[in-house]
Each structure stands twice: as C-alpha cells, then as structure tokens.
Design a protein around this motif. Structure first.
Motif, PDB file in Angstrom:
ATOM      1  N   CYS A 306      19.106  12.889  18.763  1.00 29.54           N
ATOM      2  CA  CYS A 306      18.003  11.982  18.429  1.00 29.54           C
ATOM      3  C   CYS A 306      16.691  12.744  18.376  1.00 29.54           C
ATOM      4  CB  CYS A 306      17.923  10.843  19.451  1.00 29.54           C
ATOM      5  SG  CYS A 306      17.342  11.368  21.092  1.00 29.54           S
ATOM      6  N   ILE A 331      18.857   9.125  12.336  1.00 29.54           N
ATOM      7  CA  ILE A 331      19.235   7.708  12.401  1.00 29.54           C
ATOM      8  C   ILE A 331      20.554   7.482  11.675  1.00 29.54           C
ATOM      9  CG2 ILE A 331      18.570   5.403  11.610  1.00 29.54           C
ATOM     10  CD1 ILE A 331      15.613   6.350  12.142  1.00 29.54           C
ATOM     11  N   ASP A 332      20.704   8.085  10.505  1.00 33.13           N
ATOM     12  CA  ASP A 332      21.955   7.956   9.746  1.00 33.13           C
ATOM     13  C   ASP A 332      23.119   8.571  10.512  1.00 33.13           C
ATOM     14  OD1 ASP A 332      20.487   6.766   7.733  1.00 33.13           O
ATOM     15  OD2 ASP A 332      20.396   8.562   6.472  1.00 33.13           O
ATOM     16  N   GLN A 334      23.413   8.941  13.767  1.00 24.47           N
ATOM     17  CA  GLN A 334      23.740   8.102  14.919  1.00 24.47           C
ATOM     18  C   GLN A 334      24.649   6.942  14.522  1.00 24.47           C
ATOM     19  OE1 GLN A 334      19.777   7.091  16.133  1.00 24.47           O
ATOM     20  NE2 GLN A 334      19.290   9.223  16.647  1.00 24.47           N
ATOM     21  N   ALA A 335      24.353   6.296  13.405  1.00 24.40           N
ATOM     22  CA  ALA A 335      25.177   5.180  12.941  1.00 24.40           C
ATOM     23  C   ALA A 335      26.604   5.638  12.665  1.00 24.40           C
ATOM     24  CB  ALA A 335      24.551   4.563  11.692  1.00 24.40           C
ATOM     25  N   ASP A 361      14.383   2.275  16.055  1.00 22.92           N
ATOM     26  CA  ASP A 361      15.362   2.615  15.023  1.00 22.92           C
ATOM     27  C   ASP A 361      16.483   3.485  15.576  1.00 22.92           C
ATOM     28  OD1 ASP A 361      14.143   1.172  13.053  1.00 22.92           O
ATOM     29  OD2 ASP A 361      13.129   2.875  12.124  1.00 22.92           O
ATOM     30  N   GLU A 362      16.247   4.152  16.704  1.00 22.62           N
ATOM     31  CA  GLU A 362      17.268   4.973  17.341  1.00 22.62           C
ATOM     32  C   GLU A 362      17.867   4.273  18.562  1.00 22.62           C
ATOM     33  OE1 GLU A 362      16.482   9.492  16.884  1.00 22.62           O
ATOM     34  OE2 GLU A 362      14.573   8.649  17.578  1.00 22.62           O
ATOM     35  N   GLN A 366      19.879   0.282  16.012  1.00 23.48           N
ATOM     36  CA  GLN A 366      21.221   0.845  15.843  1.00 23.48           C
ATOM     37  C   GLN A 366      22.292  -0.119  16.338  1.00 23.48           C
ATOM     38  OE1 GLN A 366      22.288   3.175  14.147  1.00 23.48           O
ATOM     39  NE2 GLN A 366      21.046   5.032  14.218  1.00 23.48           N
ATOM     40  N   GLU A 369      22.678  -3.160  13.992  1.00 20.57           N
ATOM     41  CA  GLU A 369      23.384  -2.809  12.759  1.00 20.57           C
ATOM     42  C   GLU A 369      24.845  -2.468  13.010  1.00 20.57           C
ATOM     43  OE1 GLU A 369      21.052   0.223  10.849  1.00 20.57           O
ATOM     44  OE2 GLU A 369      19.476  -1.203  10.251  1.00 20.57           O
TER      45      GLU A 369
END
Length: 425
Positions: A306, A331-332, A334-335, A361-362, A366, A369
């Motif tokens: 991160c 971020i991408d 992590q998902a 967002d982190e 997450q 989503e």
C-alpha cells in the motif's frame, strides 16, 4: 566533539537527505543498500537520527530559513541549511553546527561559492535558536497527500495527525509470552492492546530479552490485525505478504501452523532471522503472491502492499520520496490480491485484509468493492471485539480505521485499516 569528528555523520545524513528529496529514495532502501556501512556504529546511528529528524522538521525548517533567504538555493545547499537548522533548533552548539554546515558546502565543488551565504544564514538561524523554532506551526504534510487526507477527514483531524507526526514515534514491542514479566525488565508502558511502549528505547539489541527472543519490535497498530484474525492452535494459516515478519511471529506464537509468503529474497531473509531469534516456527516461501496456489487455509492474513501513508510518524521520509503517482496501481493490486486470497481459503474460512494506509480507497472502499465482486462474502464485525480496541474506531462497512492521532497523549499509533471477511461455507 571536534568539527572533523562530527562531519562524518553529518555528511552521511546529508547524502541520505539528498537521495530522498532529489532521487525519491526511501531511508529504509538506502540503509538496506549499505549507505551508512562505512561509518562506525555510533556514527551510523547519529547519521540516521539526523536525517530522520531533519525530514520530520523539514517544513518548519523551510519556514524559518525563508526569512533569511533572498532566493531558494540549490537542493544540495538547501539540505545543508535544513540539517543545520534542525540541529540548532535542538540546542546543539551554534559554533560547531555553523562551521560544519559551511564546511559541507565548501567541500562540494558545485556549491563552494555559497559558503559565505551559508555562514550568514546559519548565524541568523542560530540567533533565533530553539525559542524561535518553537514559535513556528507544526510541519504540514506535503500537498500531494494533504489534499486526499482533507477529502477523507476533517481539517482538525488532519492537523492532529500532523502534530503526532512531528512529535515522532516511541518504540512498541510485541511480547511472545508474559507481557507483565517482560515489562518488569523493559520498564515501559503496557498499552491497552497489550503492546509495550518505550519512550526512549536506545539500542534495541541491548534491551532486556532481545537476545533471548522474548519479543520483537512492532508498532501497536500493526499488532491488531492478528488479534482480529484470532489464530487458534493447530489452524493452517497463510501470511500472504509476510515481511518483516512481526505478524508471522504473532501467528506462530498462537500455535497455528503458519506459512509466510513474500516476493523478496532479502525481506524473507529478515523474516527467517526474526523467527530464529524468537524460537518460533513457520514455513517460509519466497514467491509472488499471485503465483502461490496452495489452498485449504483456515485463515489468511493479507497485509497488502500500500501507500504506507499511515507510517509517516515513524518514516518521515515517505512524503518527500513519493508523490502519490503509484496510488492507483496499488489500489488495483490490492483488489486482485483480495480475490486471489479468497481462492486459497477453505469454505467458511476467514481473511483479514489490512493496509498501513490512511486513504479510504486502500481500506473501506476496498472492502465495499470486494463484497460487490464476491457474492456470499461477508464482513465479520464480531472479530473486532479485541481488548483495547475502541468502539469508535469501527467503520460503517464493518472494519477498523486506526489513525496516528489515536492515543496521541501516549505517542500515537500507525494509521491502519483492518477488516475480517468470511468466505461462504
């Protein structure tokens, strides 16, 4: 200390500053690559301390210097001025600091003509002294990060974080066995979550219990994800991004069978060294997380790569070495890591997702989503019932949001986001 005796650590500290501010390097990378190995141990410690304190007070030093500069000097000279300003603010003898600053500028052929300006400016800073320094506002987080934080939190919260960042970080310790017994020797403060905090630790390896492997250094906030995971004796557990190994050791100490994964050979060596010192056992695998395919785990800890924006109180170089350009890629990643980790879990298994980031967002986003992408996935809010964890730290989607300004009167904590997800049975 003579000027020549003090020049070595200052010169090394200046190199570190130049690499951070001009090349975007992190102190941990530079030191790991041997930037200070040419110095004796005492000078290495002093150089690192000087660089860290200068980075922590950088914005305040710039404000003080701006009063005495007609124009901004080259970065190499500016960093000498910053370094010396922070030393003078800390009460170091003006004569030695000013002379050392002039000498550092004079020794560099590209900046030698500016030694007179350096002398004049530092003498004016010395006249202001610690009293003038104390009147200045707390350093602000650089704009590239302050903007996103202001979007996520109130101005008052951001200012409170900045105050804790500037104050610096005490040393936190996680104990393998009896916390009270360990603290009898360490003489620290036992925090509500069970970590031991030392205000002035000194040399870590000289502390009681280090050689015996009774404990390891780990910020109190970083110890909470494993408390949420609540590993049980005999469980099969995966630590998916394990280095430097603090969470691996926590899991191993529970009696669980832990597999520690990290993509870096160097970082995995450190994990193995920590396990050996503490006498704890784990299976270690050097592998890209996405290439690891063994399944059937009862639980997984995913401390995902991160922005590390929650660690600024311990790593004040981060805001100056980074610019936020890597956020979206992280971020991408992590998902994708969350989705991959779920494939390695048993039905009904649990996944603790955490990041040492202050950015929603982190963290919160997450989890929201992940729930949308994975039908049947749930958030286990009961897992957050951990001793010492304040109910106010809970978030709407069922996680924990830890901030540097929490426990500010005790020295704060790292910023973290933590949530436990349950795979459908």
């Amino acid at each position: 200390m003579s000027q020549q005796q003090g020049l070595g650590p200052r010169k090394a500290a200046l190199f570190l500053l130049d690499q951070v501010t001009s090349e975007g390097k992190l102190l941990s990378e530079l030191i790991g690559e041997g930037a200070l190995q040419h110095l004796p141990a005492e000078d290495r410690a002093r150089a690192q301390r000087l660089a860290t304190e200068t980075l922590r007070g950088m914005a305040r030093a710039d404000r003080m210097l701006a009063r005495f500069l007609q124009k901004t000097p080259p970065e190499a000279v500016r960093n000498v001025l910053r370094l010396c300003t922070v030393e003078l603010a800390g009460g170091e003898a003006a004569h030695g600091v000013v002379n050392a600053g002039v000498e550092l500028v004079a020794r560099n052929k590209r900046t030698a003509t500016m030694k007179g300006m350096t002398n004049a400016v530092l003498r004016k800073v010395a006249a202001e002294g610690p009293d003038g320094w104390a009147k200045l506002a707390n350093p602000r987080i650089p704009g590239w990060l302050r903007g996103p934080l202001k979007d996520a939190y109130s101005p008052e919260i951001v200012a409170a974080m900045e105050a804790v960042h500037f104050a610096g970080a005490p040393l936190d310790i996680t104990v393998k066995g009896d916390v009270a017994a360990a603290n009898d020797a360490l003489k620290g403060e036992i925090l509500p979550t069970g970590s031991i905090r030392l205000a002035n630790a000194g040399q870590v390896s000289a502390l009681p219990g280090f050689d015996e492997g009774d404990w390891w250094v780990q910020d109190a906030a970083a110890a909470i994800p494993v408390m949420v995971l609540a590993p049980q004796d005999g469980e099969k557990i995966l630590d998916l991004c394990a280095a430097p190994g603090g969470k691996t050791m926590q899991i191993a100490a529970s009696g669980a069978h832990v597999t520690a994964i990290d993509s870096s050979v160097g970082r995995m060596i450190r994990v193995k060294e920590n396990l050996k010192r503490t006498g704890l056992t784990a299976k270690t695998v050097t592998s890209d997380a996405f290439e690891f395919s063994e399944g059937g785990f009862d639980a997984i800890l995913l401390d995902a790569p991160c922005s590390a924006t929650g660690t600024i109180r311990r790593h004040p170089d981060l805001p100056y070495a980074k610019d936020g350009s890597e956020f979206q890629d992280l971020i991408d990643q992590q998902a994708r890591m969350i989705d991959h980790a779920l494939t390695l879990l048993k039905p009904g298994g649990r996944l603790v997702f955490c990041t040492c980031s202050l950015l929603p967002d982190e963290g919160e986003v997450q989890v929201d989503e992940a729930l949308e992408r994975n039908p049947g996935l749930t958030v286990d809010v009961d897992a957050l019932d951990v001793a010492g964890v304040d109910a106010d730290w809970r978030t709407e989607e069922g996680g924990l949001r830890l901030r540097p300004d929490f426990w500010a009167d005790k020295g704060g904590m790292d910023g973290f986001y933590i949530a436990q997800l349950r795979k459908p049975a």
